[in-house]
Design a protein around this motif. Structure first.
Motif, PDB file in Angstrom:
ATOM      1  N   GLN A 145      75.825  51.380  10.858  1.00  0.00           N
ATOM      2  CA  GLN A 145      76.276  49.987  10.795  1.00  0.00           C
ATOM      3  C   GLN A 145      77.185  49.717   9.591  1.00  0.00           C
ATOM      4  O   GLN A 145      77.941  48.763   9.594  1.00  0.00           O
ATOM      5  CB  GLN A 145      75.082  49.021  10.847  1.00  0.00           C
ATOM      6  CG  GLN A 145      74.324  48.767   9.545  1.00  0.00           C
ATOM      7  CD  GLN A 145      73.513  49.966   9.062  1.00  0.00           C
ATOM      8  OE1 GLN A 145      73.440  50.998   9.710  1.00  0.00           O
ATOM      9  NE2 GLN A 145      72.931  49.833   7.890  1.00  0.00           N
ATOM     10  N   ASN A 146      77.127  50.566   8.547  1.00  0.00           N
ATOM     11  CA  ASN A 146      77.972  50.282   7.372  1.00  0.00           C
ATOM     12  C   ASN A 146      78.942  51.418   7.040  1.00  0.00           C
ATOM     13  O   ASN A 146      79.674  51.350   6.056  1.00  0.00           O
ATOM     14  CB  ASN A 146      77.102  49.956   6.145  1.00  0.00           C
ATOM     15  CG  ASN A 146      76.191  51.115   5.744  1.00  0.00           C
ATOM     16  OD1 ASN A 146      76.210  52.174   6.357  1.00  0.00           O
ATOM     17  ND2 ASN A 146      75.396  50.899   4.714  1.00  0.00           N
ATOM     18  N   ARG A 147      78.979  52.461   7.901  1.00  0.00           N
ATOM     19  CA  ARG A 147      79.807  53.636   7.586  1.00  0.00           C
ATOM     20  C   ARG A 147      81.283  53.264   7.395  1.00  0.00           C
ATOM     21  O   ARG A 147      81.935  53.712   6.455  1.00  0.00           O
ATOM     22  CB  ARG A 147      79.672  54.692   8.702  1.00  0.00           C
ATOM     23  CG  ARG A 147      80.172  56.072   8.292  1.00  0.00           C
ATOM     24  CD  ARG A 147      79.928  57.083   9.408  1.00  0.00           C
ATOM     25  NE  ARG A 147      78.529  57.136   9.814  1.00  0.00           N
ATOM     26  CZ  ARG A 147      77.590  57.851   9.213  1.00  0.00           C
ATOM     27  NH1 ARG A 147      77.910  58.596   8.191  1.00  0.00           N
ATOM     28  NH2 ARG A 147      76.348  57.831   9.643  1.00  0.00           N
ATOM     29  N   ASP A 196      61.176  45.527  18.942  1.00  0.00           N
ATOM     30  CA  ASP A 196      62.594  45.256  18.688  1.00  0.00           C
ATOM     31  C   ASP A 196      63.119  44.297  19.754  1.00  0.00           C
ATOM     32  O   ASP A 196      62.646  44.299  20.896  1.00  0.00           O
ATOM     33  CB  ASP A 196      63.418  46.557  18.691  1.00  0.00           C
ATOM     34  CG  ASP A 196      64.704  46.434  17.881  1.00  0.00           C
ATOM     35  OD1 ASP A 196      64.764  47.023  16.779  1.00  0.00           O
ATOM     36  OD2 ASP A 196      65.638  45.733  18.335  1.00  0.00           O
ATOM     37  N   LEU A 197      64.098  43.502  19.368  1.00  0.00           N
ATOM     38  CA  LEU A 197      64.796  42.625  20.320  1.00  0.00           C
ATOM     39  C   LEU A 197      65.524  43.478  21.349  1.00  0.00           C
ATOM     40  O   LEU A 197      65.660  43.102  22.498  1.00  0.00           O
ATOM     41  CB  LEU A 197      65.805  41.772  19.528  1.00  0.00           C
ATOM     42  CG  LEU A 197      66.496  40.614  20.221  1.00  0.00           C
ATOM     43  CD1 LEU A 197      65.485  39.623  20.769  1.00  0.00           C
ATOM     44  CD2 LEU A 197      67.427  39.903  19.244  1.00  0.00           C
ATOM     45  N   ASN A 198      65.990  44.639  20.913  1.00  0.00           N
ATOM     46  CA  ASN A 198      66.702  45.580  21.768  1.00  0.00           C
ATOM     47  C   ASN A 198      65.676  46.549  22.382  1.00  0.00           C
ATOM     48  O   ASN A 198      65.249  47.523  21.760  1.00  0.00           O
ATOM     49  CB  ASN A 198      67.734  46.329  20.904  1.00  0.00           C
ATOM     50  CG  ASN A 198      68.542  47.323  21.702  1.00  0.00           C
ATOM     51  OD1 ASN A 198      68.132  47.748  22.786  1.00  0.00           O
ATOM     52  ND2 ASN A 198      69.679  47.702  21.163  1.00  0.00           N
ATOM     53  N   GLY A 199      65.269  46.223  23.622  1.00  0.00           N
ATOM     54  CA  GLY A 199      64.211  46.994  24.279  1.00  0.00           C
ATOM     55  C   GLY A 199      64.570  48.457  24.458  1.00  0.00           C
ATOM     56  O   GLY A 199      63.731  49.347  24.325  1.00  0.00           O
ATOM     57  N   ILE A 224      60.807  44.080   3.776  1.00  0.00           N
ATOM     58  CA  ILE A 224      61.988  44.834   3.332  1.00  0.00           C
ATOM     59  C   ILE A 224      62.987  43.875   2.681  1.00  0.00           C
ATOM     60  O   ILE A 224      63.554  43.000   3.341  1.00  0.00           O
ATOM     61  CB  ILE A 224      62.633  45.611   4.489  1.00  0.00           C
ATOM     62  CG1 ILE A 224      61.557  46.481   5.149  1.00  0.00           C
ATOM     63  CG2 ILE A 224      63.786  46.460   3.961  1.00  0.00           C
ATOM     64  CD1 ILE A 224      62.045  47.570   6.026  1.00  0.00           C
ATOM     65  N   ALA A 225      63.122  44.041   1.375  1.00  0.00           N
ATOM     66  CA  ALA A 225      64.103  43.247   0.617  1.00  0.00           C
ATOM     67  C   ALA A 225      65.392  44.056   0.531  1.00  0.00           C
ATOM     68  O   ALA A 225      65.760  44.754   1.488  1.00  0.00           O
ATOM     69  CB  ALA A 225      63.539  42.909  -0.761  1.00  0.00           C
ATOM     70  N   SER A 226      66.063  44.000  -0.589  1.00  0.00           N
ATOM     71  CA  SER A 226      67.339  44.708  -0.752  1.00  0.00           C
ATOM     72  C   SER A 226      67.750  44.590  -2.214  1.00  0.00           C
ATOM     73  O   SER A 226      67.216  43.754  -2.953  1.00  0.00           O
ATOM     74  CB  SER A 226      68.384  44.026   0.143  1.00  0.00           C
ATOM     75  OG  SER A 226      69.676  44.428  -0.220  1.00  0.00           O
TER      76      SER A 226
END
Ligand code: NAD
Length: 267
Positions: free
Chosen positions: A200-202, A28-31, A148-150
């Protein structure tokens, strides 16, 4: 190898794959987020290690690849999970005429070029580059790539043209890469998650008092099962697609996991 594994969906995939006996490289970019996931897996008795990795930086990915080869050996399964949308590539209005009724409305005409490029790069290039780096380990070794699509890959959702287009590109790339590697023992498949409630979408889905927003009402009306998915409901398809016994003749597919959303015309 799981990219974006510090996040909600892929952190959960990392835990489930470790519980199934996999040695998991948590990228991850976020270590900090990656470390948290790896620590939880280790505490639960599994094997995992966190790596700070940017899916848009080929040199960094090559470096991380070298570390992983030394730590775990060659890659058997790559899950390309890093992805997402950005407000700079999102309109405020669903239909153009609504701009008149929304204060300081960001319309299609105001979308930021850099924002659109960012979203396309993160989702599309961020799937291609790790595939270039880690598929090299898999040639002739029955490897698996899972993208991972959507839902918006099939029919674009309102407001998010770049994210929708990039996810459509993921489905197309999954088919292309599956064909390219078909005689090299690498299967390439994808999942298309429907609607899941995450941190993130709540706020988009529920008002502060817990009642559904108009967007939630539309989502649930468009989902024949009439509910959001539970993140764990994504795991079965992942374990199936990367299993060379169960899914050995399956490549180039994208499985919707959506309570019927993609199948339903709304009528
Ligand atoms: P998330 O935001 O929780 O996780 C995404 C992770 O990717 C974050 O930890 C972030 O740090 C990491 N990341 C961002 N840029 C990166 C980069 N350049 N290099 C490496 N890592 C980077 O998101 P999520 O909801 O878990 O989504 C995971 C995937 O599933 C994404 O591809 C998303 O588009 C897709 N998806 C999500 C949903 C949903 O309902 N949450 C639905 C359909 C598809």
């Amino acid at each position: 190898m799981i990219t974006g594994a510090g996040g909600a969906i892929c952190g959960m995939f990392a835990e489930k794959l470790a519980a199934a006996g996999g040695k998991v490289a948590v990228l991850d970019l976020n270590g900090e987020a990656a470390q948290k996931v790896a620590d939880k897996i280790t505490a639960d008795g599994g094997t995992a290690k966190a790596y700070v990795a940017n899916v848009l930086d080929r040199a960094n990915l090559d470096q991380v690849h070298e570390q992983i080869l030394a730590d775990f050996g060659p890659c058997d399964v790559l899950i390309n999970g890093a992805g997402g949308n950005n407000p700079r590539a999102t309109t405020d209005n669903e239909f153009h005429y609504e701009a008149e009724t929304i204060e300081n409305c960001k319309t299609f005409f105001d979308l930021d070029k850099d924002g659109v490029e960012f979203v396309f790069a993160l989702n599309w290039l961020g799937t291609l580059l790790p595939s270039q780096v880690f598929a090299a380990d898999m040639i002739g070794r029955k490897g698996n790539i899972l993208n991972i699509a959507s839902m918006n890959a099939y029919t674009p959702l309102t407001k998010i043209p770049a994210y929708s287009g990039a996810k459509a590109a993921i489905v197309n790339f999954t088919q292309w890469l599956a064909t390219y590697f078909a005689k090299s023992d690498i299967r390439v498949n994808a999942i298309a998650p429907g609607f899941f409630v995450g941190n993130q979408n709540r706020a988009l889905l529920f008002k502060e008092d817990g009642t559904p927003t108009p967007r939630t009402e539309k989502i649930l009306a468009g989902t024949p099962m009439g509910r959001f998915g539970e993140l764990e409901e994504l795991v079965g398809a992942v374990l199936f697609l990367i299993n060379n016994d169960a899914a050995g003749f399956i490549t180039g597919v994208c499985i919707p996991i959506d309570g019927g959303y993609a199948a339903y015309s709304g009528v």
